[in-house]
Motif scaffolding. Structure first.
Motif, PDB file in Angstrom:
ATOM      1  N   ASN A   8       0.894  -1.257  -0.045  1.00 60.22           N
ATOM      2  CA  ASN A   8      -0.109  -0.056   0.088  1.00 60.22           C
ATOM      3  C   ASN A   8       0.978   1.183  -0.069  1.00 60.22           C
ATOM      4  O   ASN A   8       1.840   1.390   0.745  1.00 60.22           O
ATOM      5  N   VAL A  10       0.690   5.661  -0.670  1.00 64.33           N
ATOM      6  CA  VAL A  10       0.225   6.856  -0.759  1.00 64.33           C
ATOM      7  C   VAL A  10       0.955   8.091  -1.194  1.00 64.33           C
ATOM      8  O   VAL A  10       2.370   8.281  -0.888  1.00 64.33           O
ATOM      9  N   ARG A  25      -4.186   7.017  -2.811  1.00 66.46           N
ATOM     10  CA  ARG A  25      -3.916   5.701  -2.094  1.00 66.46           C
ATOM     11  C   ARG A  25      -3.468   4.696  -3.446  1.00 66.46           C
ATOM     12  O   ARG A  25      -4.524   4.602  -4.210  1.00 66.46           O
ATOM     13  N   MET A  26      -2.551   3.895  -3.318  1.00 61.79           N
ATOM     14  CA  MET A  26      -2.442   2.897  -4.391  1.00 61.79           C
ATOM     15  C   MET A  26      -2.010   1.561  -3.757  1.00 61.79           C
ATOM     16  O   MET A  26      -1.364   1.406  -2.713  1.00 61.79           O
ATOM     17  N   SER A  27      -2.665   0.329  -4.210  1.00 61.14           N
ATOM     18  CA  SER A  27      -2.379  -1.065  -3.813  1.00 61.14           C
ATOM     19  C   SER A  27      -1.650  -1.767  -4.916  1.00 61.14           C
ATOM     20  O   SER A  27      -2.370  -1.451  -6.161  1.00 61.14           O
ATOM     21  N   SER A  36      -7.676  -2.041  -6.886  1.00 61.89           N
ATOM     22  CA  SER A  36      -8.491  -1.149  -6.467  1.00 61.89           C
ATOM     23  C   SER A  36      -7.918  -0.850  -4.868  1.00 61.89           C
ATOM     24  O   SER A  36      -7.724  -1.645  -4.076  1.00 61.89           O
ATOM     25  N   THR A  37      -8.262   0.327  -4.470  1.00 63.55           N
ATOM     26  CA  THR A  37      -7.518   0.923  -3.112  1.00 63.55           C
ATOM     27  C   THR A  37      -7.886   0.062  -2.107  1.00 63.55           C
ATOM     28  O   THR A  37      -9.250   0.083  -1.943  1.00 63.55           O
TER      29      THR A  37
END
Ligand code: ZN
Length: 455
Positions: A8, A10, A25-27, A36-37
């Protein structure tokens, strides 16, 4: 390595197809794709985060001869005299040399902001034209170099059959580039077996002068060509345009559009010399114009009709081609500056009042480069690969820059690299300006070059 990095992140600002987005935010999943976040702990990426730039045209071995063709020879120095220097240089390069040169080049690409490269690869056989015991040995050298450096590769083995539009045979120096159709299709099939998340295989037709019409038709009808990217050198030189007119009765781009189903799978590299009709037809086709402005300037090729092509909503991307420069910033800067110099006006790529040149060209090259690569890259959204750049937010150049000025400052101001960190497929390959394996790769490159110089 995937298991040890946080998934995760950001970022304060991320460049999207709609412009800058805040507090993103990125996963990243364990295959290196954005998902999807999710909520939970997140590592801070940095202030300005951009998708990595695809490099849609490279001949890796030419990096090692950059700077060796800048001394005046005959009074009519041109692309064709440069090509003789290039052929002589190529003759000394085998799989080990190619791997060492390409790995060094790919490290330099990553540090400058390219996270993917389309390798237009024609150095297939031994210098006398005999295939290697393993016919794909030179292709494997490129695959291995890309893996070492951590760059994503679209490998485009080149079909090269004749030495001119009249169908003349290859010269002795060109023989190591050549294939007949069955051996080329075998090579494609072999290389497609190596495909993975970081390797895509596509087709390259060297040029209309090197691929006869029936061979082109047969390759395009083959199973191997069903869904892969297709690249071709098309109209780099005025001499090439004249020869095409004389033998095929049409200009190169016009002829190709009339004889193949050219669409978004196609990249027309050096679509430099276009008539007004070709410009609008190429734009309508959805194909990518593959522009290599620093090489085209170095070789004295000519200027692409950028303004008309953008007005016709054409797709474009950039490549470093002969690698006299390895930087998407410099390619895009030269793309714009060439037009300013010839038109005596400013801000050519920005077509409407208030538009920014950088915010036009950077996303255009992301989109076109991604199409050319055949990979889900060029955008930071769920389902795309996590290929991204973090700019150095402590750089003096970016002090007090707001959102509206960052990309223009990145492209048009300064010479020090602003790319601080680079991630490819969820893995950090450059952190704080240092590539994870750059010392070893540079040492091997130096010893390879010393060996080549002694020959
Ligand atoms: Zn090329």
């Amino acid at each position: 390595m995937g298991a040890t990095i946080p998934t995760n992140y950001v970022a304060d600002r991320v460049w999207t197809t709609q412009g800058w987005a805040g507090d993103v935010r990125m996963s990243i999943d364990d295959r290196g794709y954005l998902t999807s976040t999710a909520s939970g702990e997140a590592e801070r990426l940095g202030h300005w985060v951009l998708p990595g730039m695809p490099n849609l045209h490279s001949h890796a071995f030419q990096r090692a001869m950059a700077g060796l063709a800048e001394r005046k020879g005959r009074s009519d120095d041109s692309f064709w005299t440069w090509r003789e220097t290039m052929y002589a240089f190529a003759a000394a390069i085998g799989p080990d040399e190619l791997k060492a040169i390409a790995a060094q080049l790919y490290v330099e690409m990553l540090k400058s902001g390219y996270t993917q490269v389309c390798e237009f690869h024609y150095l297939h056989h031994q210098p006398d034209g005999t295939p290697y015991a393993q016919p794909e040995a030179m292709s494997l050298a490129l695959i291995e170099a890309a893996r070492e450096a951590g760059i994503t590769l679209t490998l485009l083995p080149v079909l090269y059959m004749s030495g001119g539009f009249d169908g003349r045979p290859l010269t002795p120096r060109q023989r190591r580039f050549g294939h007949d159709l069955p051996s080329y299709l075998r090579l494609l099939e072999t290389l497609q077996k190596y495909e993975n998340e970081k390797l895509r295989v596509g087709i390259a037709l060297h040029s209309l002068r090197a691929v006869p019409e029936d061979a082109m038709r047969n390759v395009l009808a083959s199973d191997a060509a069903k869904s892969c990217p297709i690249h071709i050198h098309i109209a780099e030189q005025l001499g090439e345009v004249q020869d095409c007119l004389a033998t095929r009765g049409a200009r190169p781009v016009e002829w190709l559009l009339d004889h193949a189903d050219v669409d978004a799978r196609w990249t027309l590299v050096h679509a430099t010399h276009l008539s007004a009709g070709e410009t609008s037809r190429l734009a309508r086709s959805g194909a990518v114009a593959g522009l290599c402005p620093t090489t085209e300037a170095n070789l004295g090729d000519g200027l692409f009709p950028l303004a008309d092509y953008l007005d016709a909503h054409g797709t474009l991307g950039v490549g470093s081609d002969s690698h006299i420069s390895v930087s998407p910033v410099e390619e895009l800067r030269w793309l714009e500056y060439g037009q300013r110099l010839s038109s005596c006006h400013r801000n050519i790529a920005a077509r409407r009042q208030g538009d920014s040149v950088g915010e036009t060209l950077w996303p255009a090259a992301l989109r076109g480069g991604a199409l050319a690569s055949g990979l889900p890259i060029g955008e930071l959204r769920a389902g795309a690969r996590a290929d991204l750049l973090v700019l150095d937010d402590r750089a003096a150049l970016l002090a007090a820059r707001d959102e509206h000025a960052v990309i223009d400052s990145f492209l048009f101001a300064g010479n020090a690299p602003l790319v601080r960190d680079v991630m490819v497929g969820g893995e950090w390959v450059v952190r704080h300006f240092v590539h994870r394996d750059e010392e070893r790769i540079a040492a091997r490159y130096r010893s390879t070059m010393e060996r080549l110089a002694q020959r």
